[in-house]
Write a protein that holds these residues in place. Structure first.
Motif, PDB file in Angstrom:
ATOM      1  N   GLU A 210      53.063  50.666  50.994  1.00 22.36           N
ATOM      2  CA  GLU A 210      54.079  50.641  52.052  1.00 22.36           C
ATOM      3  C   GLU A 210      53.439  50.447  53.424  1.00 22.36           C
ATOM      4  N   THR A 211      52.131  50.709  53.519  1.00 17.61           N
ATOM      5  CA  THR A 211      51.437  50.597  54.797  1.00 17.61           C
ATOM      6  C   THR A 211      50.887  49.195  55.066  1.00 17.61           C
ATOM      7  N   GLY A 212      51.218  48.228  54.199  1.00 14.99           N
ATOM      8  CA  GLY A 212      50.913  46.838  54.508  1.00 14.99           C
ATOM      9  C   GLY A 212      49.643  46.268  53.912  1.00 14.99           C
ATOM     10  N   PHE A 213      49.191  46.761  52.785  1.00 14.04           N
ATOM     11  CA  PHE A 213      48.056  46.128  52.126  1.00 14.04           C
ATOM     12  C   PHE A 213      48.328  45.976  50.637  1.00 14.04           C
ATOM     13  N   THR A 214      47.592  45.044  50.044  1.00 12.02           N
ATOM     14  CA  THR A 214      47.655  44.803  48.613  1.00 12.02           C
ATOM     15  C   THR A 214      46.224  44.765  48.092  1.00 12.02           C
ATOM     16  N   ILE A 215      46.026  45.328  46.901  1.00 13.85           N
ATOM     17  CA  ILE A 215      44.711  45.306  46.275  1.00 13.85           C
ATOM     18  C   ILE A 215      44.913  45.230  44.766  1.00 13.85           C
ATOM     19  N   THR A 216      44.015  44.533  44.097  1.00 15.03           N
ATOM     20  CA  THR A 216      44.105  44.356  42.652  1.00 15.03           C
ATOM     21  C   THR A 216      42.886  44.987  41.992  1.00 15.03           C
ATOM     22  N   TYR A 217      43.131  45.663  40.872  1.00 14.25           N
ATOM     23  CA  TYR A 217      42.035  46.313  40.152  1.00 14.25           C
ATOM     24  C   TYR A 217      42.331  46.269  38.652  1.00 14.25           C
ATOM     25  N   PRO A 218      41.289  46.380  37.821  1.00 15.22           N
ATOM     26  CA  PRO A 218      41.511  46.372  36.374  1.00 15.22           C
ATOM     27  C   PRO A 218      42.407  47.533  35.948  1.00 15.22           C
ATOM     28  N   ALA A 219      43.345  47.242  35.079  1.00 19.12           N
ATOM     29  CA  ALA A 219      44.327  48.250  34.642  1.00 19.12           C
ATOM     30  C   ALA A 219      43.672  49.424  33.929  1.00 19.12           C
ATOM     31  N   ARG A 220      42.474  49.237  33.402  1.00 22.73           N
ATOM     32  CA  ARG A 220      41.810  50.329  32.678  1.00 22.73           C
ATOM     33  C   ARG A 220      41.354  51.459  33.597  1.00 22.73           C
ATOM     34  N   TYR A 221      41.277  51.217  34.906  1.00 21.95           N
ATOM     35  CA  TYR A 221      40.810  52.247  35.828  1.00 21.95           C
ATOM     36  C   TYR A 221      41.909  53.251  36.148  1.00 21.95           C
ATOM     37  N   ARG A 222      41.511  54.499  36.185  1.00 23.22           N
ATOM     38  CA  ARG A 222      42.410  55.586  36.567  1.00 23.22           C
ATOM     39  C   ARG A 222      42.515  55.592  38.091  1.00 23.22           C
ATOM     40  N   THR A 223      43.690  55.924  38.599  1.00 21.36           N
ATOM     41  CA  THR A 223      43.889  55.949  40.056  1.00 21.36           C
ATOM     42  C   THR A 223      44.647  57.200  40.478  1.00 21.36           C
ATOM     43  N   ASP A 224      44.529  57.498  41.751  1.00 17.80           N
ATOM     44  CA  ASP A 224      45.396  58.460  42.421  1.00 17.80           C
ATOM     45  C   ASP A 224      46.043  57.696  43.563  1.00 17.80           C
ATOM     46  N   GLN A 225      47.352  57.852  43.702  1.00 12.95           N
ATOM     47  CA  GLN A 225      48.087  57.175  44.763  1.00 12.95           C
ATOM     48  C   GLN A 225      48.843  58.210  45.566  1.00 12.95           C
ATOM     49  N   ALA A 226      48.768  58.080  46.903  1.00 16.46           N
ATOM     50  CA  ALA A 226      49.453  59.038  47.764  1.00 16.46           C
ATOM     51  C   ALA A 226      49.808  58.373  49.084  1.00 16.46           C
TER      52      ALA A 226
END
Length: 181
Positions: A33-49
């Motif tokens: 929502e803050t205006g950026f896009t990034i792509t990463y392999p789906a196998r990686y675990r993430t935290d989003q906040a």
């Protein structure tokens, strides 16, 4: 078979190969929502906040919470802020926050097609492994800052110093996908 049919057949073949290759390591596109896009392999675990300064934390391994790529934002700048303003605030701040930190490089760069500033440093930094476990670890960190519309985006690759080169190709691939929208 006509030339057009051969071209189409080759195109379909290439598309099929791309789909097969893509399925072995599918990607996730994160749009903030803050205006950026990034792509990463789906196998990686993430935290989003979206509600914190660190918008996305991409873990490059399951064995440690340290080896990761993160994207943070800072909205404390005015519309008149420039990359030089950002450099003044951030470039040396990290070295004063932790003792025995060594700056390995500082340079102007680009990130997502925008002028950027990058710093690579190494030193002992406290790392939180669990709610009640903090250990001092030797890390190597690559941070890049870019500013657009008074918002600073910080893209960070950090790793245990011994892991830095091991995960650097993965981090670079992710970092190259970063765009400011």
């Amino acid at each position: 078979m006509t030339r057009e049919k051969k071209v189409l057949a080759n195109l379909y073949h290439l598309m099929a190969l791309a789909l097969v290759a893509g399925n072995s390591d599918s990607s996730t596109v994160f749009q903030s929502e803050t205006g950026f896009t990034i792509t990463y392999p789906a196998r990686y675990r993430t935290d989003q906040a979206e509600s914190t300064s660190i918008k996305l934390y991409i873990y490059l391994t399951d064995s440690t919470p340290v080896d990761a790529v993160t994207v943070s934002t800072d909205d404390s700048f005015t519309a008149q802020a420039t990359l030089d303003t950002v450099i003044e605030k951030y470039a040396d701040a990290i070295t004063t926050a932790y003792k025995d930190l060594k700056v390995l490089s500082k340079d102007r760069s680009t990130l997502g097609g925008h002028a950027a500033f990058r710093t690579v440093y190494r030193g002992v930094i406290p790392v939180q492994y669990a709610n009640d476990t903090v250990r001092a670890e030797t890390l190597k960190v690559n941070q890049t800052w870019v500013i657009k519309n008074a918002r600073v985006y910080t893209l960070t690759y950090k790793a245990l110093a011994r892991d830095y080169n091991k995960y650097l190709p993965h981090a670079r691939q992710i970092m190259k996908s970063f765009t400011v929208t």
